[in-house]
Structures are given as C-alpha cells and as structure tokens.
Design an enzyme around this catalytic site. Sequence first.
Site, PDB file in Angstrom:
ATOM      1  N   LEU A  57       9.872  -5.361   4.914  1.00  0.00           N
ATOM      2  CA  LEU A  57      10.587  -4.578   5.924  1.00  0.00           C
ATOM      3  C   LEU A  57      10.892  -3.172   5.436  1.00  0.00           C
ATOM      4  CD1 LEU A  57      12.969  -7.316   7.310  1.00  0.00           C
ATOM      5  CD2 LEU A  57      10.981  -6.290   8.436  1.00  0.00           C
ATOM      6  N   ASN A  58      11.146  -2.311   6.385  1.00  0.00           N
ATOM      7  CA  ASN A  58      11.565  -0.933   6.127  1.00  0.00           C
ATOM      8  C   ASN A  58      10.525  -0.141   5.336  1.00  0.00           C
ATOM      9  OD1 ASN A  58      14.050  -1.702   7.293  1.00  0.00           O
ATOM     10  ND2 ASN A  58      14.710  -2.518   5.308  1.00  0.00           N
ATOM     11  N   ARG A  59       9.273  -0.541   5.467  1.00  0.00           N
ATOM     12  CA  ARG A  59       8.157   0.115   4.771  1.00  0.00           C
ATOM     13  C   ARG A  59       8.249   0.035   3.244  1.00  0.00           C
ATOM     14  NH1 ARG A  59       8.079   2.417   9.568  1.00  0.00           N
ATOM     15  NH2 ARG A  59       6.032   2.699  10.501  1.00  0.00           N
ATOM     16  N   LEU A  60       9.081  -0.885   2.766  1.00  0.00           N
ATOM     17  CA  LEU A  60       9.207  -1.022   1.303  1.00  0.00           C
ATOM     18  C   LEU A  60       8.302  -2.174   0.849  1.00  0.00           C
ATOM     19  CD1 LEU A  60      13.043  -0.415   0.962  1.00  0.00           C
ATOM     20  CD2 LEU A  60      11.162   1.198   0.673  1.00  0.00           C
ATOM     21  N   HIS A  61       7.019  -1.986   1.074  1.00  0.00           N
ATOM     22  CA  HIS A  61       6.050  -3.056   0.844  1.00  0.00           C
ATOM     23  C   HIS A  61       5.888  -3.343  -0.646  1.00  0.00           C
ATOM     24  CE1 HIS A  61       5.356  -1.974   4.926  1.00  0.00           C
ATOM     25  NE2 HIS A  61       4.854  -0.795   4.604  1.00  0.00           N
TER      26      HIS A  61
END
Length: 223
Positions: free
Chosen positions: A199-203
Amino acid sequence: MARFSTSRELLFFLTHPTLWFRQPLSQKSLHADPFVVFEQWYNQAKKSLSGEFPNAMCLSTTGTDDYPEGRIVLLKEWSKEGFVFYSNTQSQKGAALSAHPKASITFYWSVSQRQVRIKGDVEFVDNSTADQYFSSRPRRSQIGAWASEQSTTLHSRKELEDKVIEYEEKFAQQPIPRPDYWTGYRIKPIEIEFWQLRLNRLHDRILYKKTSKESWTKSRLSP
Ligand SMILES: Cc1cc2nc3c(=O)[nH]c(=O)nc-3n(C[C@H](O)[C@H](O)[C@H](O)COP(=O)(O)O)c2cc1C
C-alpha cells in the site's frame, strides 16, 4: 483506517483479497535461491490465471539501431539453466539478439500484483530441444512458422494466406520439419528482481545478483 491515508487506498485494499493475508517480502524470508521463489510465484499466477497467459513476458532487446525494443513472447521452458522462448531468428528480435546477445524479460501478474524482472545473456537451445518442441506444436502453428517471414512487410493479408496454402501443399501427408531459422532462445540470468505491491506505493523489491555458478546475493531496493 490508520493504515490508509485515503479512502481510495482503503477501497483498493478491500477489493484486492491477495493483500489481506500476504507476508511482505524480506531478504530474510525469501529463499536463497531465486529459482525457488520464481517457481512459487509462477505457480501461483498459473493457478489463478486459468485460460490466460501467465507465461507471457515482455522481452526487451537492444535493436540493431541501438534503440530498446520490447514485445511479448511466451515462456516455454525454464530451469536453473535459464528461461526459454521460441521465435524466428530472422525476425527483428532475432537480428537484435544476434547483434547484442543480452536481454531482459519482465512478467507482470496483475492477479497477485507481482512483477519479476530478469536480465541475462542469451544463447540458442540445442537443435534436438528445438526439434522436440517444434514437433509438439499443432500442425497449423508449424505451417505458420514456415509461412511467416516474421517482422518483414506484407503487401496484403492474402500474401500470407497464399504462403500458408503453399506450405500446406508442400508438406501434405508428411511430418513438418522445423525451419532452420526457427528455434529457442535461452536467457541465462545474472539478475532477478522480485517486486510485490504494497500500500501507499511503498512496494517491496528484492534483487538477486549472481555471484558464482550457484550463488546469489540479495538486496532490497527502494520502490
Ligand atoms: C500473448 C502473446 C504471445 C506471443 N508469443 C510469441 C512467441 O512465443 N514467440 C514469438 O516469436 N512471438 C510471439 N508473440 C508475437 C510478438 O509479440 C511479436 O509480435 C513477434 O515476435 C515479432 O516481434 P519482432 O518483430 O520484434 O521480432 C506473442 C504475442 C503475444 C501478444
């Protein structure tokens, strides 16, 4: 709601069940052997993508004009030796790989929100492997390999269809041999990167680099 900074993120999470129980990726939890990880991810994608192409991958090459080129091909075999697809050696990709025998392949499995990126040196499979695979293909695909001068300009669709008829007549009532310009390419990986959506582009991104025949280092990359 604390984990979600917007209602869009919450909605995304709720509509993607694969995210609910999935373990994040970590250098510690991922197997030391990237082929073991690839097998797990690939089998999972295969299970959930029935009828589609879990083996579709973007093959990137450096063209004879030095521009990058990408196209989808199908992974047909893989082992620790490398990842194999089949094609026409006289095609655009064939010319590119003959000039620069290095390539990258990229898988994206939307069902599991995972990407695998592999980079390596390219070699031909041996003739008996190519013969065996060619003979396992449906007869019409075998005719197609003869009829299509892949990547060259056609003046009409009819030109191609006439070639199909020509080769159907030529090989009537006999097994179709493999054209000598049609074979398998094996990408022998030097790097394999596993990417998993969070989530939140914190891959999560874990990169394996080959250090010797059987050994790989792992590092975490910034998403
Ligand atoms: C789902 C899918 C699978 C494909 N599989 C192959 C393949 O295994 N081998 C191949 O030569 N072309 C395959 N193609 C066609 C290639 O994308 C491409 O059009 C063709 O190989 C010519 O590429 P080139 O002109 O860069 O050589 C596939 C295309 C799609 C969309």
